[in-house]
Design a protein around this motif. Structure first.
Motif, short mmCIF file in Angstrom:
data_model
loop_
_atom_site.label_atom_id
_atom_site.label_comp_id
_atom_site.label_asym_id
_atom_site.label_seq_id
_atom_site.Cartn_x
_atom_site.Cartn_y
_atom_site.Cartn_z
N ALA A 74 0.42 -5.23 6.93
CA ALA A 74 0.55 -3.77 6.88
C ALA A 74 1.92 -3.38 6.33
N ALA A 75 2.98 -4.11 6.74
CA ALA A 75 4.32 -3.83 6.25
C ALA A 75 4.43 -4.10 4.76
N TRP A 76 3.82 -5.21 4.33
CA TRP A 76 3.83 -5.56 2.91
C TRP A 76 3.10 -4.51 2.08
N LYS A 77 1.97 -4.06 2.60
CA LYS A 77 1.19 -3.04 1.89
C LYS A 77 1.98 -1.73 1.80
N ALA A 78 2.66 -1.36 2.88
CA ALA A 78 3.43 -0.12 2.89
C ALA A 78 4.59 -0.19 1.90
N ILE A 79 5.27 -1.33 1.86
CA ILE A 79 6.39 -1.48 0.93
C ILE A 79 5.92 -1.41 -0.51
N ASN A 80 4.79 -2.05 -0.80
CA ASN A 80 4.29 -2.09 -2.17
C ASN A 80 3.55 -0.82 -2.58
N ASP A 93 6.21 3.57 -5.38
CA ASP A 93 6.19 3.39 -6.83
C ASP A 93 7.40 2.60 -7.31
N ASP A 94 7.36 2.19 -8.57
CA ASP A 94 8.38 1.31 -9.13
C ASP A 94 9.76 1.95 -9.19
N SER A 134 10.91 1.84 -5.16
CA SER A 134 10.60 0.65 -4.38
C SER A 134 11.83 0.04 -3.72
N PRO A 135 11.76 -0.23 -2.40
CA PRO A 135 12.88 -0.88 -1.72
C PRO A 135 13.03 -2.36 -2.07
N LEU A 136 12.03 -2.94 -2.73
CA LEU A 136 12.12 -4.34 -3.13
C LEU A 136 12.97 -4.54 -4.37
N ILE A 137 13.30 -3.46 -5.08
CA ILE A 137 14.14 -3.57 -6.27
C ILE A 137 15.59 -3.81 -5.85
#
Length: 503
Positions: free
Chosen positions: A202-208, A211-212, A215-218
């Motif tokens: 669920a956390a992975w889905k929320a992070i992804n 939008d680009d 995104s906090p993964l950037i």
């Protein structure tokens, strides 16, 4: 041997060969793909059953560790809350089922952390001999945890339109050590590392789902490229000095200037004439401290002798723009000046950090650090040393000199210009050499975009201890989100936290 028996024998041999070929293909050529497949539960069990090594800051603060559990996985990866996991997530990354993307030291140093590195053979042998569970090695970073927290806090609390999107990089100029590497927005890696896989999914889905752009993964410090705006005038000035020009070279003070071979024009901020002009001209020092676009366009397209484009690109290359020396060991996007060709109009636009010039925040920090280090460019690095589980050092990163883009005299000249630039920046502080930048980044027909706000700086002393670069994408001031208004306060706060300067 009669024909039926011979046919059966041949068929048996073919099947044996096919079986051996298939086994070889799976065990040799497909082994890595199958091992890394997230559906491979055996690999997951094996990975979680190991006591993965710790990732620590330069003072020993634990950023990532494995703690025992009472379930089949044996160990749980944690990112201590006392260390503010969101602040350190761009550095550590995360260890979880969703680790296929190359983010953070958890992936970059995975072979050490999980114990498979060849340098840990003796440790593996001793663990096996003693019956101890397999253990990984440790990664000691160059990060100053106090500075990292300050950089993250200042970014989060900056005046932005919504959650701040930006980055801060701090370097030690004399060595290349990365003292801080902050990026916002960020994420809590504990939500992905949990062994409650329903919650992790669920956390992975929320992070992804973000939008680009947001995104906090950037990792905006090393993974994103931005037009640097007027901070790039450091490179333009270095080009001029290396070509034989000096700080007193006279340049146009005009509010607007037509680019060579083009109908396009460049203007100064707010369409104003460059201040303190005499007879319609200013010196290079004045043009730098007041950040006059028209003067720098003329400098590169008319004043620099010889092959102007080649000299500009060569200077940029000397500072590391366009090469891959910034592997830290995290992957760093490659900065570039773009395709200028022999177009002097394009050169004029590139001279002020616009057109196709694109830098990472790390690259801009390296530019500031090179000037601070007397013109010597050092290799940046994030990992100080690697250790076995019992703290025996197996590898150490030594400071590495890459080249000298500036002479000591040229570095001193640019330092003096940056000191003057700081004093003409809002909220100026003594003891700092800096350059701001306010970069346009789209072709909006009616304007109105929020520019990227930049600030690069260092402490101009005989022993410069820190150089910083700050970039904020979405300052709340809209078109007036200048580098000196949005990014400069962040950079000064980070420097003061390290040097003990003004608060």
């Amino acid at each position: 041997m009669n024909r039926p028996i011979r046919n059966v024998a041949v068929a048996a041999i073919v099947m044996v060969i096919a079986l051996l070929a298939n086994a070889t293909w799976i065990q040799v050529f497909r082994a890595e793909d199958l091992r890394d497949d997230t559906r491979n539960t055996r690999v997951q069990l094996d990975e979680y059953s190991r006591q993965r090594g710790v990732i620590v800051a330069s003072d020993g603060t634990v950023l990532a560790e494995s703690v025992p559990t009472d379930n089949k996985f044996k160990y749980l990866r944690q990112y201590p809350a006392s260390g503010n996991p969101k602040a350190f997530a761009p550095i550590t990354g995360f260890f979880a089922r969703y680790q296929s993307d190359p983010r953070g030291l958890e992936v970059a140093e995975n072979s050490v952390l999980n114990g498979n590195d060849d340098r840990l053979f003796t440790q593996r042998f001793m663990d096996m001999f003693s019956g101890r569970d397999p253990r990984g090695g440790n990664v000691v970073t160059t990060i100053d945890p106090k500075l990292q927290r300050v950089a993250y806090r200042e970014l989060v609390n900056s005046d932005c339109d919504g959650p701040c999107r930006g980055a801060v990089v701090a370097l030690e100029p004399s060595s290349g050590k990365i003292l801080a590497l902050a990026s916002t927005p960020s994420y809590d890696p504990n939500t992905l590392a949990t062994q409650d896989f329903t919650k992790a999914a669920a956390a992975w889905k929320a992070i992804n789902a973000v939008d680009d752009v947001h995104s906090p993964l950037i990792n905006r410090a090393i993974g994103s490229l931005y037009p640097p705006g007027s901070t790039f005038k450091v490179i333009s000035t270095a080009t001029a000095l290396s070509s034989g020009l000096n700080a007193d070279t006279r340049l146009t003070a005009a509010s607007r200037w037509t680019l060579p071979g083009s109908d396009a024009t460049l203007s100064n901020d707010s369409g104003s004439t460059c201040p303190d002009s005499t007879g319609g001209t200013v010196s290079l020092t004045q043009a730098f401290q007041y950040s006059c676009n028209t003067a720098f366009a003329q400098l590169l397209t008319q004043k620099v002798p010889g092959d102007k484009v080649s000299q500009f690109k060569s200077t940029a290359s000397d500072f590391g723009i366009g090469d891959d020396t910034a592997d830290i060991p995290l992957d760093v996007s490659e900065s570039s000046v773009g395709d200028i060709g022999d177009d002097l109009a394009a050169l004029g636009q590139s001279a002020i950090g616009q057109r196709d010039v694109r830098l990472t925040v790390l690259q801009n920090a390296m530019i500031a650090a090179t000037v601070a280090n007397g013109g010597v460019r050092m290799q940046p690095y994030l990992v100080d040393k690697l250790q076995t589980a019992d703290l025996r050092t197996i590898a150490t990163t030594a400071p590495t000199t890459l080249n000298r883009p500036l002479t000591a005299a040229e570095a001193t000249t640019i330092t003096d210009m940056m000191i003057k630039s700081e004093q003409h920046t809002r909220g100026a502080q003594s003891g700092i050499a800096s350059k701001t930048g306010t970069a346009e980044h789209s072709d909006q027909a009616e304007g109105g975009e929020t520019p990227y706000a930049w600030y690069i700086a260092f402490s101009p002393s005989s022993n410069s201890r820190i150089a910083v670069a700050v970039m904020v994408e979405n300052g709340a001031q809209g078109q007036n989100a200048y580098g000196g208004v949005v990014a400069a306060p962040i950079g000064r706060a980070v420097m003061n936290a390290y040097t003990g300067g003004a608060r």
